[in-house]
Design an enzyme around this catalytic site. Structure first.
Site, PDB file in Angstrom:
ATOM      1  N   HIS A  29      12.618  -0.683 -12.237  1.00 32.83           N
ATOM      2  CA  HIS A  29      12.441  -2.126 -12.444  1.00 32.83           C
ATOM      3  C   HIS A  29      12.447  -2.792 -11.078  1.00 32.83           C
ATOM      4  O   HIS A  29      13.442  -2.727 -10.354  1.00 32.83           O
ATOM      5  CB  HIS A  29      13.573  -2.668 -13.318  1.00 32.83           C
ATOM      6  CG  HIS A  29      13.451  -4.129 -13.624  1.00 32.83           C
ATOM      7  ND1 HIS A  29      14.234  -4.725 -14.573  1.00 32.83           N
ATOM      8  CD2 HIS A  29      12.660  -5.111 -13.130  1.00 32.83           C
ATOM      9  CE1 HIS A  29      13.927  -6.025 -14.644  1.00 32.83           C
ATOM     10  NE2 HIS A  29      12.972  -6.275 -13.768  1.00 32.83           N
TER      11      HIS A  29
ATOM     12  N   HIS B 241       0.814  -1.221   0.000  1.00 36.13           N
ATOM     13  CA  HIS B 241       0.000   0.000   0.000  1.00 36.13           C
ATOM     14  C   HIS B 241       0.845   1.267   0.000  1.00 36.13           C
ATOM     15  O   HIS B 241       1.882   1.355   0.643  1.00 36.13           O
ATOM     16  CB  HIS B 241      -0.947   0.004   1.217  1.00 36.13           C
ATOM     17  CG  HIS B 241      -0.217   0.012   2.526  1.00 36.13           C
ATOM     18  ND1 HIS B 241       0.175   1.162   3.162  1.00 36.13           N
ATOM     19  CD2 HIS B 241       0.208  -1.012   3.304  1.00 36.13           C
ATOM     20  CE1 HIS B 241       0.792   0.873   4.285  1.00 36.13           C
ATOM     21  NE2 HIS B 241       0.832  -0.457   4.403  1.00 36.13           N
TER      22      HIS B 241
END
Length: 196
Positions: free
Chosen positions: A130, A121
């Site tokens: 990446h 979250h």
């Protein structure tokens, strides 16, 4: 949909698009003699503006190509990925098999959320970043533009990682990380500067 780059990363994205039922028109690649990849034609880029995903794993190269091409950017999310309806995913980004992106996470443009990566979250992942296979970003982590989080790395809650840095595979990040550095180990320690 077109892919720009005909290498191993493209093979994974092809299979994601196939799993989603997205039509693949072909691939563009100016640096290979290949004429097909997994049955799809490969040709030199000709200026078309069709929806495209840059299928190159290197963050700097993805950034350079994105700045040079004028086309509509596609996005690919594998059906096995779990993505909160409250998460945001930028154009050009790829979310691979089994990845999890939780509520209020924000993923930038042309990022890679690789196989089995977990973004909890309120995380923010910058453009061209990446997040490698099985890496874990706990809640409220910020990852800067172009940063590479290595396979199996863990970043504890609330950490900020700067731009264009590299977090080594299996690292455990318990402190903020500045721009343009390489950190490795458990706990993660800076080993050198990273030049873009």
């Amino acid at each position: 949909m077109y892919l720009y780059g005909a290498s191993g990363h493209a093979k994974v994205i092809i299979e994601i698009l196939e799993a989603c039922g997205t039509a693949i028109d072909g691939l563009w690649d100016d640096y290979t003699s290949r004429t097909e990849l997994l049955g799809y034609p490969v040709k030199r880029y000709n200026g078309e503006s069709n929806p495209t995903i840059i299928s190159i794993g290197n963050n700097q190269i993805r950034q350079r190509i994105a700045s040079q091409l004028e086309c509509e950017w596609g996005c690919a999310v594998h059906p096995s990925a779990i993505v909160s309806k409250r998460a945001q995913i930028g154009c050009g980004t790829v979310v691979m098999h089994g990845a999890i992106i939780q509520a209020d996470a924000k993923i930038g443009q042309h990022a890679i959320i690789n196989t089995g990566a977990t973004i909890d979250h309120e995380c923010v992942v910058g453009d061209f970043a990446h997040i490698s296979p099985n890496a874990t970003l706990c809640g409220n982590v910020t990852v800067g533009e172009g940063t590479h989080i290595g396979a199996g790395a863990v970043v504890i809650p609330g950490i900020t990682i700067g731009k264009w840095s590299t977090i080594g595979a299996g690292a455990v990040v318990i402190n903020d990380v500045p721009d343009n550095v390489v950190v490795v180990g458990n706990p993660a320690k800076l080993i050198n500067n990273n030049t873009k």
